[in-house]
Design a protein around this motif. Structure first.
Motif, PDB file in Angstrom:
ATOM      1  N   UNK A 209       0.818  -1.208   0.000  1.00  0.00           N
ATOM      2  CA  UNK A 209       0.000   0.000   0.000  1.00  0.00           C
ATOM      3  C   UNK A 209       0.857   1.267   0.000  1.00  0.00           C
ATOM      4  N   UNK A 210       2.033   1.208   0.653  1.00  0.00           N
ATOM      5  CA  UNK A 210       2.916   2.373   0.667  1.00  0.00           C
ATOM      6  C   UNK A 210       3.448   2.670  -0.733  1.00  0.00           C
ATOM      7  N   UNK A 211       3.889   1.628  -1.438  1.00  0.00           N
ATOM      8  CA  UNK A 211       4.372   1.823  -2.803  1.00  0.00           C
ATOM      9  C   UNK A 211       3.244   2.322  -3.719  1.00  0.00           C
ATOM     10  N   UNK A 212       2.037   1.759  -3.518  1.00  0.00           N
ATOM     11  CA  UNK A 212       0.912   2.177  -4.350  1.00  0.00           C
ATOM     12  C   UNK A 212       0.569   3.644  -4.092  1.00  0.00           C
ATOM     13  N   UNK A 213       0.619   4.067  -2.819  1.00  0.00           N
ATOM     14  CA  UNK A 213       0.341   5.468  -2.503  1.00  0.00           C
ATOM     15  C   UNK A 213       1.388   6.389  -3.130  1.00  0.00           C
ATOM     16  N   UNK A 229       7.918   2.788 -15.309  1.00  0.00           N
ATOM     17  CA  UNK A 229       7.637   4.082 -14.679  1.00  0.00           C
ATOM     18  C   UNK A 229       7.401   3.913 -13.182  1.00  0.00           C
ATOM     19  N   UNK A 230       6.721   2.842 -12.793  1.00  0.00           N
ATOM     20  CA  UNK A 230       6.454   2.596 -11.374  1.00  0.00           C
ATOM     21  C   UNK A 230       7.759   2.402 -10.612  1.00  0.00           C
ATOM     22  N   UNK A 231       8.700   1.645 -11.202  1.00  0.00           N
ATOM     23  CA  UNK A 231       9.991   1.454 -10.531  1.00  0.00           C
ATOM     24  C   UNK A 231      10.720   2.779 -10.355  1.00  0.00           C
ATOM     25  N   UNK A 240       7.754  -6.472  -8.091  1.00  0.00           N
ATOM     26  CA  UNK A 240       6.609  -5.784  -7.506  1.00  0.00           C
ATOM     27  C   UNK A 240       6.022  -4.731  -8.435  1.00  0.00           C
ATOM     28  N   UNK A 241       6.812  -4.230  -9.374  1.00  0.00           N
ATOM     29  CA  UNK A 241       6.351  -3.136 -10.218  1.00  0.00           C
ATOM     30  C   UNK A 241       5.166  -3.534 -11.098  1.00  0.00           C
ATOM     31  N   UNK A 242       5.117  -4.776 -11.559  1.00  0.00           N
ATOM     32  CA  UNK A 242       4.007  -5.210 -12.404  1.00  0.00           C
ATOM     33  C   UNK A 242       2.687  -5.179 -11.637  1.00  0.00           C
TER      34      UNK A 242
END
Length: 260
Positions: A209-213, A229-231, A240-242
């Motif tokens: 949830x922290x990474x998603x936020x 882009x997420x990484x 985890x980026x996918x």
């Protein structure tokens, strides 16, 4: 020129001092410790434990279900003559229930690896198959009022039931252990940098949830959400980026649909 007295002296060899030997031991221990705590090594060890847990649990579950087969056949045959069609058909009842249960457990084994929760229907199907196995195993003992028979025929189904519930949580915790190892590695600039053990404050653990936020905060309408882009935006791992990209894309799609 060497004198006769010097020639008569025994040759001396230089031996390392105790301090230098201890220094070598400390350097070797630090190097071993460094690799023992390396996230890839930790992940490999956890994977080996996961494989052992799976094999042991599957062996126990299959043996427990095999024990119930004869009891269920006797229950389903209901006094039919051995070799008759009803007697032979009764052997199909327990394998039918067991195959459905094993299919559910196998599916849970895969999805638990990615910490995905199953729905109510899956748990209901698992409990129904286990309850049916328990009832068919113990019904005869209950009907004749045999406490010993009830206990005897209750143990295998109950053990299978508890193991089926526990193994899912065990796989989830093992997956979490791997994620913790990689999360710790991501907070370090170079996992092979320290050559001597150093005392450092423990890094704050980051959850999904922290990474998603963080990705949601960094996103703008001009950005195309991709794992790369997420990484770059969150500093998460490649694996985890996918998941993060898929979750963020789903949120954006829902928000656009709500606006429309």
């Amino acid at each position: 020129m060497r004198t006769r007295d010097q020639d008569s002296l025994p040759a001396t060899t230089s031996t390392p001092s105790r301090a230098s030997r201890l220094a070598d031991d400390a350097a070797e221990a630090a190097d071993v410790r460094q690799w023992q705590t390396h996230p890839d090594v930790v992940a490999l060890q956890v994977e080996r434990v996961r494989a052992q847990v799976d094999r042991l649990c599957w062996a126990g579950i299959i043996l427990g279900l095999a024990f119930t087969t004869a009891n269920v056949q006797w229950f389903a045959a209901s006094g039919a003559e051995p070799g008759s069609l009803p007697w032979l058909t009764a052997w199909l009842l327990d394998p039918t229930v067991c195959l459905l249960l094993l299919a559910i457990l196998r599916a849970e084994q895969v999805i638990a690896r990615y910490q995905v929760r199953t729905g109510r229907w899956v748990r209901a199907a698992k409990w129904l198959t286990l309850s049916a196995t328990y009832v068919m195993n113990t019904w005869s003992s209950w009907s004749v009022g045999s406490p010993a028979g009830v206990v005897l025929h209750s143990v295998p189904p109950l053990v299978v039931f508890v193991a089926a519930e526990a193994v899912t949580e065990l796989r989830d915790k093992l997956t979490e252990a791997v994620n913790v190892a990689y999360s710790t590695a991501m907070t370090s600039t170079d996992v092979r940098e320290p050559k001597v053990p150093r005392r450092e404050p423990p890094a704050k653990r980051r959850w999904f949830a922290d990474y998603l936020a963080a990705a949601r905060h960094a996103w703008t309408p001009e950005v195309v959400v991709t794992p790369a882009w997420v990484r770059e935006a969150t500093g998460c791992s490649r694996g985890l980026s996918s998941r993060l990209a898929a979750a963020l894309s789903a949120e954006i799609t829902r928000e656009v649909g709500d606006v429309r």
